[in-house]
Design an enzyme around this catalytic site. Sequence first.
Site, short mmCIF file in Angstrom:
data_model
loop_
_atom_site.label_atom_id
_atom_site.label_comp_id
_atom_site.label_asym_id
_atom_site.label_seq_id
_atom_site.Cartn_x
_atom_site.Cartn_y
_atom_site.Cartn_z
CE LYS A 1 -22.00 7.74 2.42
NZ LYS A 1 -21.35 7.56 1.11
N GLY B 1 -22.77 17.56 -11.46
CA GLY B 1 -22.99 16.11 -11.50
C GLY B 1 -23.85 15.68 -10.33
CB ALA C 1 -16.79 -0.18 -0.50
CD GLU D 1 -2.60 1.65 0.19
OE1 GLU D 1 -3.45 0.86 -0.25
OE2 GLU D 1 -2.37 2.77 -0.33
N GLY E 1 -16.53 12.25 -13.60
CA GLY E 1 -15.25 11.85 -14.18
C GLY E 1 -14.45 10.91 -13.30
CB ALA F 1 3.39 -2.02 -5.92
N GLY G 1 -7.07 0.78 4.01
CA GLY G 1 -8.50 1.07 3.88
C GLY G 1 -8.83 1.79 2.59
CD GLU H 1 -26.91 14.38 -13.90
OE1 GLU H 1 -26.10 14.31 -12.99
OE2 GLU H 1 -26.75 13.82 -15.01
CG HIS I 1 -47.22 -3.20 13.20
ND1 HIS I 1 -47.35 -2.42 12.08
CD2 HIS I 1 -47.96 -2.63 14.18
CE1 HIS I 1 -48.14 -1.40 12.36
NE2 HIS I 1 -48.53 -1.51 13.63
#
Length: 461
Positions: free
Chosen positions: A50, A174, A313, A33, A263, A113, A38, A197, A437
Amino acid sequence: MIRCDVAVIGAGPGGYVAGIRAAQLGAKTVVVERWELGGVCLNTGCIPTKTLIHTAELYRKLQRADRFGIQVDSVRLDMPALLKHKNKVVKANRSGVAALFKSHGIEVIRGDARVTAPGVVKVDSEEVQAKSIIIATGGAPAEIAGLETNGKTVIGSTEALEMTEVPERVAVVGAGVLGSEFACIWNAFGAKVTLIEMMPHVLPNEDAELTKRLTGIFKKRGIDVRTNTHVAKLDTTDSGVRLEIEGPKQDAVNADLVLVGIGLKCNSEVVTETPGLGVATGARGSIVVNERMETTAPGIYAIGDVINKTWTAHGASAEGRVAAANAAGRDEKMDYRVVPTCNFTSPEVASVGRTESQAREAGIDVKVGRFGYLASGRAHAIGETEGLVKIVGDTATDEVVGVHIMGAEAGELIAAAAMAMAMEATVEEMAHTIQAHPTLAETLKDAAEDYFGMGIHTPAR
Ligand SMILES: Cc1cc2nc3c(=O)[nH]c(=O)nc-3n(C[C@H](O)[C@H](O)[C@H](O)COP(=O)(O)OP(=O)(O)OC[C@H]3O[C@@H](n4cnc5c(N)ncnc54)[C@H](O)[C@@H]3O)c2cc1C
């Protein structure tokens, strides 16, 4: 030189899941990495957005708390405190990935890498020799001519997540998932938001009946939604940015800040910079794979955003499980039939399977069951009555071919629909499933009953 069975490049939700699964199957595994464990999802994507969206919803709810019998005298947004919280959430999740790697005996190598030959990965001066290589290097925003970001007044989502102040006037270019989510965050925080949009509705990939309603809700909440519109020219001025637009409303948009939410490109330079490797690439620089996640070069697999498939993800993680299993000698195939999506807009839009129109285009004769949140007792109790559930079924067999939900907790509700579709359930089986319910999950049962014209809470036709 390090020798291993599986070398994974990239530790996002594709790569870290692939690494752990390979180790679980007995492979000596190395993960490389160059940035943070993550990947985009955990550091600058799903998790931080979120976290902000949760605060935005809480803020929106607190401002109308009197409806629920709570008098709140003063509600004030504290952006520095929110950023601190967001960073804490990200850090906790990142440590979680590091701990999982450690517990599975996975070696992590830090650095950029390159696959320099079949079975060979170079990371700076280090060489890793691996029986199999899994490329999980993700994607990145692509520069759009005329909409180049400058990190200050024209920004992308990564910069948007670091803002310590709410802009007064913001234009979002967008209305896909990224743009629409930020439009909702800034709208909740009190900014004047213009959402531009090209397509007729926001979230153009989702069911048109739902997104038409969502467009209406956005407008009602004060977002200036300009659909069928594109940016003709962007000029930075002393007071911000001026956008000349072409669409039904021609007046220019003046804003302090522009978020470019369009994009994407794939991070495939990890293989494309080595001549003769034999890894084929396609649109957006994506790595071409088969259903076993194998590239066109033996022993090299690719998963996640770099293959330009789901750009989610959970899609990357599912592909990671398949690639790891195959790299460890098993024989698995990726099945894209049931990959749910959730747009964490306000309200949320979540879906799984085909829309009504996609099913018809594929030659499936379909019927639709609908149920509105307005008829749900739970939706009234929580003050979230703007919502609709649609179940699309194959008329010949009544098998569920898609479920589409706009409304509070849509992202949680879609789990039941995804499970039903994974088990190849019929709409009748969904109608017969008893739901507790009063819950929003009852709307799934009601929509399934409506499919047969038997909805208890639907007015007689
Ligand atoms: C603002 C935003 C919000 C999002 N919200 C959601 C959401 O709510 N739900 C959802 O499902 N998806 C969401 N996404 C999309 C999601 O983040 C991606 O689909 C997901 O991260 C893809 O995972 P990945 O493993 O393929 O790649 P990434 O997460 O991009 O990880 C790739 C990793 O590879 C590393 N890497 C790249 N090249 C090299 C190299 N040469 N050497 C070493 N390492 C390398 C990168 O540093 C990176 O850490 C969001 C995205 C954004 C931008």
